[in-house]
Motif scaffolding. Structure first.
Motif, mmCIF file in Angstrom:
data_model
loop_
_atom_site.group_PDB
_atom_site.id
_atom_site.type_symbol
_atom_site.label_atom_id
_atom_site.label_comp_id
_atom_site.label_asym_id
_atom_site.label_seq_id
_atom_site.Cartn_x
_atom_site.Cartn_y
_atom_site.Cartn_z
ATOM 1 N N ILE A 21 60.272 -3.340 -50.011
ATOM 2 C CA ILE A 21 59.919 -4.416 -49.074
ATOM 3 C C ILE A 21 58.473 -4.860 -49.328
ATOM 4 C CG2 ILE A 21 59.581 -5.002 -46.636
ATOM 5 C CD1 ILE A 21 61.825 -3.030 -45.980
ATOM 6 N N ALA A 22 57.594 -3.889 -49.595
ATOM 7 C CA ALA A 22 56.189 -4.212 -49.867
ATOM 8 C C ALA A 22 56.059 -5.092 -51.109
ATOM 9 C CB ALA A 22 55.380 -2.928 -50.044
ATOM 10 N N VAL A 23 56.893 -4.870 -52.119
ATOM 11 C CA VAL A 23 56.878 -5.707 -53.322
ATOM 12 C C VAL A 23 57.158 -7.160 -52.951
ATOM 13 C CG1 VAL A 23 58.106 -6.251 -55.458
ATOM 14 C CG2 VAL A 23 57.483 -3.888 -54.960
ATOM 15 N N ILE A 24 58.169 -7.370 -52.103
ATOM 16 C CA ILE A 24 58.533 -8.729 -51.691
ATOM 17 C C ILE A 24 57.355 -9.420 -51.004
ATOM 18 C CG2 ILE A 24 60.046 -10.084 -50.183
ATOM 19 C CD1 ILE A 24 62.169 -7.855 -50.601
ATOM 20 N N PHE A 25 56.705 -8.700 -50.076
ATOM 21 C CA PHE A 25 55.570 -9.288 -49.363
ATOM 22 C C PHE A 25 54.384 -9.519 -50.309
ATOM 23 C CE2 PHE A 25 57.534 -7.516 -45.381
ATOM 24 C CZ PHE A 25 57.680 -8.743 -44.741
ATOM 25 N N ALA A 26 54.157 -8.592 -51.247
ATOM 26 C CA ALA A 26 53.037 -8.748 -52.180
ATOM 27 C C ALA A 26 53.226 -9.972 -53.064
ATOM 28 C CB ALA A 26 52.883 -7.490 -53.028
ATOM 29 N N VAL A 27 54.444 -10.178 -53.542
ATOM 30 C CA VAL A 27 54.741 -11.345 -54.376
ATOM 31 C C VAL A 27 54.502 -12.634 -53.596
ATOM 32 C CG1 VAL A 27 56.618 -12.605 -55.519
ATOM 33 C CG2 VAL A 27 56.348 -10.146 -55.902
ATOM 34 N N GLN A 28 54.757 -12.594 -52.284
ATOM 35 C CA GLN A 28 54.547 -13.762 -51.429
ATOM 36 C C GLN A 28 53.097 -13.878 -50.946
ATOM 37 O OE1 GLN A 28 57.437 -13.088 -48.313
ATOM 38 N NE2 GLN A 28 59.143 -13.887 -49.533
ATOM 39 N N SER A 29 52.233 -12.993 -51.427
ATOM 40 C CA SER A 29 50.810 -12.954 -51.035
ATOM 41 C C SER A 29 50.618 -12.625 -49.559
ATOM 42 C CB SER A 29 50.107 -14.284 -51.367
ATOM 43 O OG SER A 29 50.133 -14.514 -52.761
ATOM 44 N N ASN A 30 51.602 -11.977 -48.959
ATOM 45 C CA ASN A 30 51.470 -11.513 -47.576
ATOM 46 C C ASN A 30 50.945 -10.073 -47.646
ATOM 47 O OD1 ASN A 30 51.763 -10.666 -44.892
ATOM 48 N ND2 ASN A 30 53.541 -11.995 -44.582
ATOM 49 N N PHE A 31 49.631 -9.948 -47.842
ATOM 50 C CA PHE A 31 49.033 -8.644 -48.117
ATOM 51 C C PHE A 31 49.062 -7.699 -46.910
ATOM 52 C CE2 PHE A 31 46.480 -11.503 -51.038
ATOM 53 C CZ PHE A 31 47.231 -11.178 -52.163
ATOM 54 N N VAL A 32 48.980 -8.256 -45.715
ATOM 55 C CA VAL A 32 48.962 -7.403 -44.521
ATOM 56 C C VAL A 32 50.278 -6.655 -44.380
ATOM 57 C CG1 VAL A 32 48.792 -7.362 -42.003
ATOM 58 C CG2 VAL A 32 47.274 -8.842 -43.334
ATOM 59 N N PHE A 33 51.401 -7.377 -44.481
ATOM 60 C CA PHE A 33 52.694 -6.710 -44.356
ATOM 61 C C PHE A 33 52.991 -5.842 -45.573
ATOM 62 C CE2 PHE A 33 53.437 -9.735 -40.947
ATOM 63 C CZ PHE A 33 54.156 -8.962 -40.039
ATOM 64 N N ALA A 34 52.508 -6.250 -46.745
ATOM 65 C CA ALA A 34 52.654 -5.394 -47.930
ATOM 66 C C ALA A 34 51.953 -4.067 -47.698
ATOM 67 C CB ALA A 34 52.085 -6.091 -49.160
ATOM 68 N N PHE A 83 46.835 -8.266 -59.250
ATOM 69 C CA PHE A 83 47.154 -9.517 -59.951
ATOM 70 C C PHE A 83 46.853 -10.718 -59.054
ATOM 71 C CE2 PHE A 83 50.256 -12.940 -60.416
ATOM 72 C CZ PHE A 83 50.074 -13.321 -61.739
ATOM 73 N N LYS A 84 47.286 -10.624 -57.800
ATOM 74 C CA LYS A 84 47.075 -11.720 -56.854
ATOM 75 C C LYS A 84 45.594 -11.895 -56.521
ATOM 76 C CE LYS A 84 51.332 -13.083 -55.780
ATOM 77 N NZ LYS A 84 51.800 -14.493 -55.708
ATOM 78 N N LEU A 85 44.875 -10.786 -56.344
ATOM 79 C CA LEU A 85 43.454 -10.867 -55.999
ATOM 80 C C LEU A 85 42.642 -11.491 -57.139
ATOM 81 C CD1 LEU A 85 42.851 -7.444 -54.198
ATOM 82 C CD2 LEU A 85 42.877 -9.718 -53.154
ATOM 83 N N ILE A 86 42.933 -11.088 -58.368
ATOM 84 C CA ILE A 86 42.219 -11.684 -59.505
ATOM 85 C C ILE A 86 42.552 -13.166 -59.616
ATOM 86 C CG2 ILE A 86 41.899 -11.639 -62.008
ATOM 87 C CD1 ILE A 86 42.440 -8.645 -61.954
#
Length: 248
Positions: A21-34, A83-86
């Protein structure tokens, strides 16, 4: 096989479920839920081993399953987040003007990818290599060689939480500096696979004499969390490494 023998493996699979589930949120840039689901995954990761020892049902498949679950929760997710932060960092106007030559953008059938953020995925590779080594190393019972993948995941996931909740322009500027993120990525890969011996939070008994370092560390963790909130996580990781070096 008794029902209790499956309990640790079920808890491990809950770790993997949270990580997915965290992968899904991370890909969507939803870092809090990730981050929330990574924290939950790490919680389950701690208790699968705890119940395996308490129920005396440790198994080889449990060891392999644990590492496979950690690979997603504590390996893949922090790599995606970096990846998203960079990606965010190099889009900042102050930096974008100086990176047009060496941060080239690739196009393939409408899909665009920038080279520099891909360095963040080195964390995933470093985590994978560490977990593979851990499965073959019979020495790491009372200590770890290198930083455990869950601790490294907490370090990386703390960055977007600090940006979101600390409300400090100075800290945000530091975190979203591409050189800081790239440097942290390489440091992460190094410390994951270093030969530095770090104590494990496994209590054979609860006496202060035999667990002095662990109790000091836990007290420092509580104090830092109260004072620094999410910014405490990187400080705690530094304390963890320093206390381990001092205790040895």
């Amino acid at each position: 096989m008794s029902v209790k023998a499956h309990i640790p493996n079920i808890i491990t699979l809950l770790n993997l479920f949270c990580g997915s589930i965290a992968v899904i949120f991370a890909v969507q840039s939803n870092f809090v839920f990730a981050a929330i689901f990574v924290f939950l995954g790490i919680f389950f990761d701690f208790f699968d081993g705890f119940f395996a020892r308490k129920l005396n049902v440790s198994s080889e498949i449990g060891l392999q399953l644990d590492s496979l679950a950690d690979m997603v929760t504590s390996g893949l997710v922090p790599g995606i987040v970096m990846f998203k932060l960079i990606s965010l960092a190099i889009d900042a106007p102050a930096f974008a003007e100086t990176t047009t030559d060496w941060n080239s953008m690739f196009h393939f059938n409408g899909f665009k990818v920038s080279f520099l953020p891909l360095l963040g995925l080195l964390i995933t590779l470093g985590s994978c290599y560490r977990l593979a080594k851990f499965n073959l190393d019979i020495e790491q019972q009372s200590y770890f060689k290198g930083l455990p993948t869950p601790a490294n995941a907490l370090l990386i996931l703390s960055l977007p939480l600090i940006i979101e909740f600390q409300n400090s322009n100075t800290i945000t500027t530091i975190i979203l500096n591409p050189w800081f993120l790239i440097g942290l990525t390489f440091f992460s890969c190094y410390i994951l696979n270093s030969k530095v011996k770090l104590f494990a939070l496994k209590f054979k008994d609860y006496s202060f004499t035999n667990n002095k370092v662990r109790y000091i560390f836990l007290m420092l963790c509580v104090l830092c969390l109260i004072l620094l909130h999410f910014a405490a996580i990187p400080v705690i990781i530094i304390f963890y490494i320093l206390l381990s070096l001092i205790s040895k």
